[in-house]
Design a protein around this motif. Sequence first.
Motif, PDB file in Angstrom:
ATOM      1  N   GLU A 293      -2.811   1.274  -1.846  1.00  0.00           N
ATOM      2  CA  GLU A 293      -2.695   1.764  -0.477  1.00  0.00           C
ATOM      3  C   GLU A 293      -1.976   0.756   0.425  1.00  0.00           C
ATOM      4  O   GLU A 293      -1.144   1.130   1.263  1.00  0.00           O
ATOM      5  N   ILE A 294      -2.282  -0.525   0.251  1.00  0.00           N
ATOM      6  CA  ILE A 294      -1.619  -1.560   1.063  1.00  0.00           C
ATOM      7  C   ILE A 294      -0.118  -1.581   0.763  1.00  0.00           C
ATOM      8  O   ILE A 294       0.722  -1.692   1.667  1.00  0.00           O
ATOM      9  N   LYS A 295       0.191  -1.469  -0.509  1.00  0.00           N
ATOM     10  CA  LYS A 295       1.598  -1.499  -0.932  1.00  0.00           C
ATOM     11  C   LYS A 295       2.402  -0.391  -0.255  1.00  0.00           C
ATOM     12  O   LYS A 295       3.560  -0.596   0.155  1.00  0.00           O
ATOM     13  N   ILE A 299       4.894  -0.826   4.490  1.00  0.00           N
ATOM     14  CA  ILE A 299       6.349  -0.677   4.589  1.00  0.00           C
ATOM     15  C   ILE A 299       6.744  -0.479   6.056  1.00  0.00           C
ATOM     16  O   ILE A 299       6.215   0.376   6.754  1.00  0.00           O
ATOM     17  N   GLY A 300       7.685  -1.269   6.532  1.00  0.00           N
ATOM     18  CA  GLY A 300       8.182  -1.143   7.896  1.00  0.00           C
ATOM     19  C   GLY A 300       7.358  -1.862   8.937  1.00  0.00           C
ATOM     20  O   GLY A 300       7.670  -1.775  10.135  1.00  0.00           O
ATOM     21  N   ASP A 304       2.713  -9.681  11.795  1.00  0.00           N
ATOM     22  CA  ASP A 304       1.442  -9.584  12.516  1.00  0.00           C
ATOM     23  C   ASP A 304       0.713  -8.278  12.196  1.00  0.00           C
ATOM     24  O   ASP A 304      -0.498  -8.263  11.997  1.00  0.00           O
ATOM     25  N   GLN A 305       1.450  -7.201  12.130  1.00  0.00           N
ATOM     26  CA  GLN A 305       0.863  -5.896  11.804  1.00  0.00           C
ATOM     27  C   GLN A 305       0.332  -5.879  10.373  1.00  0.00           C
ATOM     28  O   GLN A 305      -0.708  -5.283  10.087  1.00  0.00           O
TER      29      GLN A 305
END
Length: 601
Positions: A293-295, A299-300, A304-305
């Motif tokens: 899910e993190i992968k 994206i984009g 910081d996000q």
Amino acid sequence: MQKKNHIIGFFVGCLAVCSLWFTLNLQEYNFSIAILISVICYSIGHLSGCYVFEVIPQTTLICSFLLFVFFTTYFIPPINKYRKELNPNKEEFLKTAPPELVLTTTALGGLRGFLIDMLWLRANKLRDEGKHYEIIQLYDLIGKLEPRLPSIWEFTAWEMSYNIAASTPKKEEKWRWILKGIEQLRNYGIRYNPGSYKLYWQLAFIFFHKAGVNNKEQYGSYFQQQIIKTSNDVLGTRPNLQALVDAPRSYGLLLKHQDIKPLLEKRDYIEKINNRLSQEISLSSVNKVIYEEIKNHKIGLDEDQQKKLLKAYALLQKHWMVKNLHQKFGMSPKKMLAIEKKYLKIDWRLAAAHSLYWAQEGVDIQSRKPDSWMEIEQNKVKVQNMNRLRFNALREIFEYGFPVDFSDDKLICIPNFHVIEPLNELFTELQEIWGENGIVSHEEFLRDVVKTTYVYGRKDIANKYYKRMRKLFKNPEYKKSLQDYVIFEIARKIDFWGRSSELEAYIIGFLKRGYLDLFKNFVDEEGKKRALEFQYFAKLVHAQYVKRHGEVKHLAKPYRHFVETAQKSIKNTLASQNGKQRGQKIWENIRAAYPELIIVK
């Protein structure tokens, strides 16, 4: 007098006797005196009742009724006080109990006793016939009919974990029944009787006796491995308990946590991912889902996000761990952390760690009992037993604190030296409770500390406690040098005890000590000499180990297995201290310099 007068007189006489007993507390009087006073009181009450009823019968009935009401209401406050001290908490139980338990404990009323008797008879018949799986449903019904009676849960758990488990041939079936007995206490008995210290002792004892490293069961190592695997599925190898304490257990609290905000933008998504994680049965599978899910999610996003996103998913993982820890083990990370603060770092995969958790819970409950309860001799014995179980669990954590290898139903562990000092302090704390037996146990414990720490290369700790032994106990044996004493103590243990798990720990300890001398004295003949000495000791102990435990097929492991286990532990130590590449390089240098000490043919 008329017959009805005598009936009234009988009841009035009984009431007079009861009043006398409540008022004067005749239980403290001599038995013969109490009987004499009761007979006199009954006679007076009987004659008075007959006479007064003959004169004014209606007034007599009214007065008798009022007297009964007075005595029943007068003693309700002290009865409720004693009930509260004994901690039944029935009202609180009914507020939080499942609907089926509220129904069975209130709606059926006195019929429950009859149903319970019938179910017990049926369960005994099924047990005699060997129909064990049908008994589970009956025991479940009996528990729901009388959930507030601890002895029911105590008996049924013992029946499953010991009697039924012993009657089944396969180790998988045995473990299934042992686990069912554990769940009977942990998931139901303690939940419905949180103040019953007997259930905590029983649960801690089953963990220690059935799945502990030192258990005498034929498949004891297999049972211990099952505890390690299930604990590993929930907690992993090294859980951060402080982080779990701060993590939310309920889904509602999860949504309110500030770290989850990056995932709240899509409410449907967080519900979907939480439901998906709830279906996973192991921490490794949860981590795999979160990684995927993190992968896809990062994206984009800027740096910081991404950090905030990682925090959100980390919180989801901790939420899953805390929820499953409570549901599957009934354990609180806050209480686990308190135990670690009291006794230092513990490997929670061990059965002894679970035993310590529940024994500590029982000790805490006993400590909250009133002083009058503690003064009873029988209760003092119960306190001793609970503390003895707590100490034995801690001692096993010291001797076999970290599992390093388990395969083919054999478990190899190394000691946890962190708990030595807390254990020694515990002896001082419990000395008043244990008396003379505590002094003997303390000396035996210090013997093991000196021997084990020396074998594992911690000569500083061995010297410290050897000096303490010499000071506390005037034994001629302690005049020997440290090395001579350790050799003498190992020989004594082999001759008089010789448990397979203990001998295995000695073999690995000697080998590790030899390797450590090589690392500390690289290209040093003195280091090589000591390493050869420890290998010699290891081979001597292994020969005794095979002699004692090698007659049964697959019970004794070959010498090569212990060499490989010790080397594996040493490699891990080198990697943690020097980094993976540097640790591997050091190992290769030693291997090249001393092939005769490293390579086992």
